[in-house]
Design an enzyme around this catalytic site. Sequence first.
Site, PDB file in Angstrom:
ATOM      1  N   PRO A   2       0.830  -1.211   0.000  1.00  0.00           N
ATOM      2  CA  PRO A   2       0.000   0.000   0.000  1.00  0.00           C
ATOM      3  C   PRO A   2       0.862   1.259   0.000  1.00  0.00           C
ATOM      4  O   PRO A   2       1.866   1.329   0.684  1.00  0.00           O
ATOM      5  CB  PRO A   2      -0.799  -0.106   1.291  1.00  0.00           C
ATOM      6  CG  PRO A   2      -0.126  -1.130   2.116  1.00  0.00           C
ATOM      7  CD  PRO A   2       0.642  -2.018   1.193  1.00  0.00           C
ATOM      8  N   GLU A   3       0.480   2.227  -0.797  1.00  0.00           N
ATOM      9  CA  GLU A   3       1.175   3.512  -0.788  1.00  0.00           C
ATOM     10  C   GLU A   3       0.363   4.514   0.041  1.00  0.00           C
ATOM     11  O   GLU A   3      -0.720   4.207   0.536  1.00  0.00           O
ATOM     12  CB  GLU A   3       1.392   3.995  -2.226  1.00  0.00           C
ATOM     13  CG  GLU A   3       2.440   3.141  -2.949  1.00  0.00           C
ATOM     14  CD  GLU A   3       3.115   3.882  -4.094  1.00  0.00           C
ATOM     15  OE1 GLU A   3       3.075   5.123  -4.112  1.00  0.00           O
ATOM     16  OE2 GLU A   3       3.692   3.208  -4.960  1.00  0.00           O
ATOM     17  N   HIS A 103      -5.515 -15.581   9.213  1.00  0.00           N
ATOM     18  CA  HIS A 103      -4.570 -14.467   9.150  1.00  0.00           C
ATOM     19  C   HIS A 103      -5.042 -13.272   9.998  1.00  0.00           C
ATOM     20  O   HIS A 103      -4.475 -12.197   9.899  1.00  0.00           O
ATOM     21  CB  HIS A 103      -4.342 -14.030   7.702  1.00  0.00           C
ATOM     22  CG  HIS A 103      -3.823 -15.142   6.836  1.00  0.00           C
ATOM     23  ND1 HIS A 103      -2.646 -15.785   7.103  1.00  0.00           N
ATOM     24  CD2 HIS A 103      -4.333 -15.705   5.717  1.00  0.00           C
ATOM     25  CE1 HIS A 103      -2.449 -16.732   6.176  1.00  0.00           C
ATOM     26  NE2 HIS A 103      -3.461 -16.698   5.332  1.00  0.00           N
ATOM     27  N   ARG A 122       0.975 -12.155   4.869  1.00  0.00           N
ATOM     28  CA  ARG A 122       2.432 -12.260   4.699  1.00  0.00           C
ATOM     29  C   ARG A 122       3.200 -11.766   5.922  1.00  0.00           C
ATOM     30  O   ARG A 122       4.393 -11.977   6.017  1.00  0.00           O
ATOM     31  CB  ARG A 122       2.857 -11.502   3.442  1.00  0.00           C
ATOM     32  CG  ARG A 122       2.205 -12.093   2.183  1.00  0.00           C
ATOM     33  CD  ARG A 122       2.641 -11.383   0.937  1.00  0.00           C
ATOM     34  NE  ARG A 122       4.065 -11.542   0.690  1.00  0.00           N
ATOM     35  CZ  ARG A 122       4.711 -10.953  -0.307  1.00  0.00           C
ATOM     36  NH1 ARG A 122       4.065 -10.169  -1.139  1.00  0.00           N
ATOM     37  NH2 ARG A 122       5.996 -11.149  -0.475  1.00  0.00           N
TER      38      ARG A 122
END
Length: 292
Positions: A2-3, A103, A122
């Site tokens: 994500p930016e 998760h 992740r």
Amino acid sequence: MPELPEVETVRRGLEPAMLGARIQKVELRRADIRFPFPPRFAQRLTGRRIVALGRRAKYLLFGLDSGETLIAHLGMSGSFRIEAAKSVTPGAFHHERSKDPKHDHVVLDLDNGNVIIYNDPRRFGFMDLVRSEALESHPRLRALGDEPLAREFDAARLAALLGGSRAPLKAALLDQKRIAGLGNIYVCEALFRAGLNPSRPAGVLANARGGPTRAAVALAKAIREVLEEAIEAGGSTLRDHRQADGGLGYFQHAFSVYDREGAACLRSRCAGTIARVPHSGRSTFYCPVCQK
Ligand code: ZN
């Protein structure tokens, strides 16, 4: 990954669900994400009211009434999900990977009925808890450069920050110690919009007296525009990043150059074709004809 616009979208999505609420229960399903949680993490959050929800670069900052701030970074695949207690639907998780409960690493039960869930397949994201007055000296935050969406960030500031650099514009703009939170996508987009070639030296932004050039004016305007448009559009959703409201986040922001190698340039009357130059694992996308 994500930016900045995506992180700001998450912040705006979480704010109405969290601000002013008290954390009633904290469930940690692991001892770590990327790093171990800080000591007594759950105890220090439990019973605290959320008094502010801010952002610095790509860090979310949850201010607590205890005088501490929870810092959260989404890493590569982290996402927050809001579930109102009554609408949890067990068994409806199968279609969305980021809702896969295996998760779900952190679950916050709020006294307003919302449940805030941090999911990260992740596990490159992290959380930390620090005294709010020491926030700026946190190892992750102290070296960060200017906020590109701050009011003070303008052509003069851009010229002052980068104008003395001999580095290419692309590299100078990605330097987080000068400008924080600008990533590959929005640097490519801003340079296209400003009509500047990514390999031009950053010195093109300042004149002999260090003041802003026409290029700096165009670039400062372009940076703000591309970020604000992306935030407005709900943040681009790339790979497995999702919107904070728990929605699918299938909206894909329309980029002008990013990921458009070989496609026609979108600038009117430009006959160029978008090129891609790979370097150190990242690609620069630009139009060799109209970006000078
Ligand atoms: Zn072009």
